[in-house]
Design a protein around this motif. Structure first.
Motif, PDB file in Angstrom:
ATOM      1  N   LEU A  17       0.825  -1.219   0.000  1.00 35.85           N
ATOM      2  CA  LEU A  17       0.000   0.000   0.000  1.00 35.85           C
ATOM      3  C   LEU A  17       0.854   1.262   0.000  1.00 35.85           C
ATOM      4  CD1 LEU A  17      -3.174  -0.072   2.282  1.00 35.85           C
ATOM      5  CD2 LEU A  17      -2.978   0.641  -0.085  1.00 35.85           C
ATOM      6  N   PHE A  18       1.932   1.276   0.771  1.00 38.31           N
ATOM      7  CA  PHE A  18       2.806   2.441   0.809  1.00 38.31           C
ATOM      8  C   PHE A  18       3.421   2.704  -0.564  1.00 38.31           C
ATOM      9  CE2 PHE A  18       3.781   1.738   5.610  1.00 38.31           C
ATOM     10  CZ  PHE A  18       2.592   2.380   5.967  1.00 38.31           C
ATOM     11  N   VAL A  19       3.714   1.641  -1.306  1.00 38.76           N
ATOM     12  CA  VAL A  19       4.259   1.808  -2.657  1.00 38.76           C
ATOM     13  C   VAL A  19       3.176   2.346  -3.587  1.00 38.76           C
ATOM     14  CG1 VAL A  19       5.139   0.566  -4.687  1.00 38.76           C
ATOM     15  CG2 VAL A  19       6.102   0.123  -2.432  1.00 38.76           C
ATOM     16  N   GLN A  20       1.978   1.796  -3.501  1.00 35.57           N
ATOM     17  CA  GLN A  20       0.893   2.203  -4.393  1.00 35.57           C
ATOM     18  C   GLN A  20       0.409   3.621  -4.117  1.00 35.57           C
ATOM     19  OE1 GLN A  20      -2.012  -0.839  -3.593  1.00 35.57           O
ATOM     20  NE2 GLN A  20      -1.071  -2.293  -4.994  1.00 35.57           N
ATOM     21  N   GLU A  21       0.246   3.952  -2.851  1.00 38.54           N
ATOM     22  CA  GLU A  21      -0.382   5.216  -2.475  1.00 38.54           C
ATOM     23  C   GLU A  21       0.591   6.260  -1.921  1.00 38.54           C
ATOM     24  OE1 GLU A  21      -3.568   5.782  -3.089  1.00 38.54           O
ATOM     25  OE2 GLU A  21      -3.850   3.718  -3.812  1.00 38.54           O
ATOM     26  N   GLY A  22       1.735   5.821  -1.470  1.00 39.26           N
ATOM     27  CA  GLY A  22       2.639   6.706  -0.745  1.00 39.26           C
ATOM     28  C   GLY A  22       2.280   6.676   0.733  1.00 39.26           C
ATOM     29  N   PHE A  23       3.270   6.885   1.575  1.00 39.89           N
ATOM     30  CA  PHE A  23       3.035   6.819   3.014  1.00 39.89           C
ATOM     31  C   PHE A  23       2.035   7.870   3.466  1.00 39.89           C
ATOM     32  CE2 PHE A  23       4.115   8.251   7.342  1.00 39.89           C
ATOM     33  CZ  PHE A  23       3.819   7.081   8.030  1.00 39.89           C
ATOM     34  N   ASP A  24       2.195   9.102   3.003  1.00 38.39           N
ATOM     35  CA  ASP A  24       1.338  10.192   3.471  1.00 38.39           C
ATOM     36  C   ASP A  24      -0.124   9.990   3.087  1.00 38.39           C
ATOM     37  OD1 ASP A  24       3.440  11.507   4.698  1.00 38.39           O
ATOM     38  OD2 ASP A  24       3.851  12.780   2.959  1.00 38.39           O
ATOM     39  N   ARG A  25      -0.380   9.445   1.912  1.00 37.36           N
ATOM     40  CA  ARG A  25      -1.766   9.271   1.453  1.00 37.36           C
ATOM     41  C   ARG A  25      -2.419   7.991   1.975  1.00 37.36           C
ATOM     42  NH1 ARG A  25       0.878  10.835  -2.973  1.00 37.36           N
ATOM     43  NH2 ARG A  25       0.676   8.841  -4.005  1.00 37.36           N
ATOM     44  N   THR A  26      -1.621   7.089   2.521  1.00 38.89           N
ATOM     45  CA  THR A  26      -2.173   5.843   3.057  1.00 38.89           C
ATOM     46  C   THR A  26      -2.736   6.107   4.446  1.00 38.89           C
ATOM     47  OG1 THR A  26      -0.556   4.535   1.832  1.00 38.89           O
ATOM     48  CG2 THR A  26      -1.655   3.453   3.671  1.00 38.89           C
TER      49      THR A  26
END
Length: 187
Positions: A17-26
Motif C-alpha cells: 500500500l505504501f508503494v501504491q499510495e505513498g506513506f502520506d496518502r495511506t
C-alpha cells in the motif's frame, strides 16, 4: 518485536500500500481494509502508522543484510567475486522484496526521528558491508576512484533498477549485476 506470521503478513500488505499510495496518502482505514481487519484491530499489532512504516523498512533491511552476508561469505578472499556477489545480493533483495525496498528508498524521510535513529544502525551495517567489499576491490586494483563516490554510484545504479527493470525481459538480475560490475572494473 512481535514476529507472528500475521504481523509479517500485515507488514507485507502495508509495504504494498505504501508503494501504491505513498506513506502520506495511506490511511489507517486503508491499511485495515487491505488487511481485512477492523481499524482498531490494527493497533493490536502496531502502535500507529509510523510504527508500521518502521517495521516495513526494518524487515526489508534485515533481509538485505542476511542475504548480503550469506553471499559474500562464500568468497572470503576473492575481491572480484565478492563485488559481484554483493551486486547480485542487492538485486535479489530488491526484486524478491521489492515493496519493502521501494518504501525504504523513497519513504525513509517520513520516519520520525526516533525510528530513523533506531533503523540507522541497520542501514549503516549494510553500507559498511559495501564499503568493505569496495575497499577490497580498490586495493586489488579492480576498480579505481574515491570510495565514497564509488559506493554511491554502485548503490544508486542498483537501487534505480526498481524503476526500470522488467523481470520478464531478456536480462536476469545476475546479468544486470555482472554488467554493472563489468562497467566499473578497471581495464
Amino acid at each position: 518485536m512481535n514476529e507472528s506470521p500475521r504481523r509479517k503478513e500485515l507488514i507485507r500488505l502495508a509495504a504494498q500500500l505504501f508503494v501504491q499510495e505513498g506513506f502520506d496518502r495511506t490511511t489507517v482505514r486503508m491499511l485495515a481494509q487491505e488487511m481485512g481487519i477492523k481499524s482498531g484491530s490494527l493497533f493490536h499489532h502496531f502502535k500507529d502508522k509510523q510504527e508500521i512504516l518502521a517495521a516495513v523498512i526494518e524487515e526489508g533491511t534485515q533481509n538485505a543484510l542476511i542475504i548480503a552476508h550469506q553471499s559474500i561469505e562464500q568468497y572470503p578472499a576473492e575481491p572480484e567475486a565478492r563485488l559481484r556477489a554483493m551486486a547480485r545480493a542487492h538485486l535479489e533483495t530488491l526484486f524478491a522484496d521489492r515493496n519493502a525496498h521501494v518504501v525504504a528508498l523513497f519513504e525513509w524521510r517520513r520516519l520520525d526521528p526516533a525510528a530513523s535513529a533506531h533503523l540507522s544502525h541497520l542501514r549503516d551495517a549494510y553500507e559498511a558491508l559495501w564499503v568493505e567489499v569496495i575497499d577490497d576491490a580498490l586495493q586489488a586494483g579492480l576498480i579505481h576512484g574515491d570510495r565514497f563516490l564509488v559506493s554511491r554510484f554502485i548503490l544508486g545504479a542498483l537501487n534505480w533498477t526498481v524503476r526500470w527493470y522488467d523481470p520478464n525481459g531478456p536480462r536476469t538480475p545476475d546479468d544486470l549485476a555482472d554488467e554493472l560490475v563489468g562497467m566499473i572494473m578497471a581495464r
